[in-house]
Design a protein around this motif. Sequence first.
Motif, mmCIF file in Angstrom:
data_model
loop_
_atom_site.group_PDB
_atom_site.id
_atom_site.type_symbol
_atom_site.label_atom_id
_atom_site.label_comp_id
_atom_site.label_asym_id
_atom_site.label_seq_id
_atom_site.Cartn_x
_atom_site.Cartn_y
_atom_site.Cartn_z
ATOM 1 N N ILE A 182 20.591 0.577 -11.339
ATOM 2 C CA ILE A 182 20.548 1.207 -12.658
ATOM 3 C C ILE A 182 19.602 2.397 -12.609
ATOM 4 N N SER A 183 19.798 3.312 -13.543
ATOM 5 C CA SER A 183 18.888 4.453 -13.628
ATOM 6 C C SER A 183 18.078 4.411 -14.920
ATOM 7 N N ALA A 184 18.408 3.461 -15.793
ATOM 8 C CA ALA A 184 17.685 3.313 -17.058
ATOM 9 C C ALA A 184 17.854 1.882 -17.546
ATOM 10 N N ILE A 185 16.932 1.463 -18.407
ATOM 11 C CA ILE A 185 17.026 0.145 -19.034
ATOM 12 C C ILE A 185 16.527 0.278 -20.466
ATOM 13 N N ARG A 186 17.218 -0.324 -21.393
ATOM 14 C CA ARG A 186 16.807 -0.291 -22.797
ATOM 15 C C ARG A 186 15.558 -1.147 -22.973
ATOM 16 N N PHE A 187 14.677 -0.671 -23.842
ATOM 17 C CA PHE A 187 13.473 -1.445 -24.123
ATOM 18 C C PHE A 187 13.832 -2.805 -24.705
ATOM 19 N N SER A 188 14.889 -2.898 -25.480
ATOM 20 C CA SER A 188 15.286 -4.187 -26.052
ATOM 21 C C SER A 188 15.704 -5.159 -24.954
ATOM 22 N N THR A 189 16.365 -4.652 -23.913
ATOM 23 C CA THR A 189 16.750 -5.501 -22.786
ATOM 24 C C THR A 189 15.517 -5.913 -21.990
ATOM 25 N N LEU A 190 14.637 -4.971 -21.735
ATOM 26 C CA LEU A 190 13.395 -5.271 -21.022
ATOM 27 C C LEU A 190 12.564 -6.288 -21.801
ATOM 28 N N ASP A 191 12.512 -6.124 -23.117
ATOM 29 C CA ASP A 191 11.787 -7.056 -23.981
ATOM 30 C C ASP A 191 12.373 -8.469 -23.859
ATOM 31 N N ALA A 192 13.696 -8.568 -23.907
ATOM 32 C CA ALA A 192 14.349 -9.879 -23.828
ATOM 33 C C ALA A 192 14.133 -10.527 -22.460
ATOM 34 N N ILE A 193 14.172 -9.730 -21.405
ATOM 35 C CA ILE A 193 13.933 -10.261 -20.056
ATOM 36 C C ILE A 193 12.505 -10.783 -19.958
ATOM 37 N N CYS A 194 11.545 -10.003 -20.445
ATOM 38 C CA CYS A 194 10.137 -10.419 -20.371
ATOM 39 C C CYS A 194 9.870 -11.663 -21.205
ATOM 40 N N LYS A 195 10.477 -11.744 -22.388
ATOM 41 C CA LYS A 195 10.314 -12.952 -23.223
ATOM 42 C C LYS A 195 10.880 -14.176 -22.512
ATOM 43 N N THR A 196 12.070 -14.014 -21.936
ATOM 44 C CA THR A 196 12.733 -15.134 -21.276
ATOM 45 C C THR A 196 11.973 -15.599 -20.044
ATOM 46 N N LEU A 197 11.485 -14.651 -19.251
ATOM 47 C CA LEU A 197 10.779 -14.991 -18.013
ATOM 48 C C LEU A 197 9.276 -15.172 -18.210
ATOM 49 N N GLU A 198 8.813 -14.958 -19.449
ATOM 50 C CA GLU A 198 7.388 -15.059 -19.778
ATOM 51 C C GLU A 198 6.557 -14.225 -18.805
ATOM 52 N N CYS A 199 6.879 -12.924 -18.766
ATOM 53 C CA CYS A 199 6.187 -12.019 -17.869
ATOM 54 C C CYS A 199 5.918 -10.689 -18.572
ATOM 55 N N GLN A 200 5.244 -9.814 -17.904
ATOM 56 C CA GLN A 200 4.964 -8.471 -18.384
ATOM 57 C C GLN A 200 5.922 -7.498 -17.697
ATOM 58 N N PRO A 201 6.215 -6.341 -18.325
ATOM 59 C CA PRO A 201 7.080 -5.358 -17.670
ATOM 60 C C PRO A 201 6.581 -4.979 -16.275
ATOM 61 N N GLY A 202 5.275 -4.921 -16.097
ATOM 62 C CA GLY A 202 4.706 -4.586 -14.799
ATOM 63 C C GLY A 202 4.971 -5.622 -13.723
ATOM 64 N N ASP A 203 5.378 -6.822 -14.124
ATOM 65 C CA ASP A 203 5.728 -7.853 -13.151
ATOM 66 C C ASP A 203 7.086 -7.578 -12.508
ATOM 67 N N ILE A 204 7.953 -6.845 -13.227
ATOM 68 C CA ILE A 204 9.285 -6.595 -12.685
ATOM 69 C C ILE A 204 9.536 -5.126 -12.352
ATOM 70 N N LEU A 205 8.665 -4.237 -12.820
ATOM 71 C CA LEU A 205 8.786 -2.817 -12.506
ATOM 72 C C LEU A 205 7.592 -2.379 -11.673
ATOM 73 N N GLU A 206 7.862 -1.681 -10.599
ATOM 74 C CA GLU A 206 6.790 -1.228 -9.718
ATOM 75 C C GLU A 206 6.983 0.251 -9.421
ATOM 76 N N TYR A 207 5.912 1.016 -9.492
ATOM 77 C CA TYR A 207 5.961 2.431 -9.162
ATOM 78 C C TYR A 207 5.556 2.626 -7.709
ATOM 79 N N ASN A 208 6.390 3.350 -6.975
ATOM 80 C CA ASN A 208 6.122 3.619 -5.574
ATOM 81 C C ASN A 208 6.062 5.139 -5.400
#
Length: 69
Positions: A40-66
């Motif tokens: 993917i080249s983009a992700i909606r904040f609502s989708t990211l929010d739902a993923i983080c709620k479901t996995l009980e994590c922070q966005p930084g746990d699944i997104l990494e800057y290299n």
Amino acid sequence: MSIILRLDRVMADRKMSLNELSEKVGITKANMSNIKNGKISAIRFSTLDAICKTLECQPGDILEYNKEE
């Protein structure tokens, strides 16, 4: 791309399958697979929010800057 998705690692830590996560988040298995595999080249904040709620994590746990040299 400089952003790396680590969703597979967080899913493994939580012992959650792709099917289960896609159902709980409310998106198709195909779309969740694309997110998981970094196709993917983009992700909606609502989708990211739902993923983080479901996995009980922070966005930084699944997104990494290299920083590319």
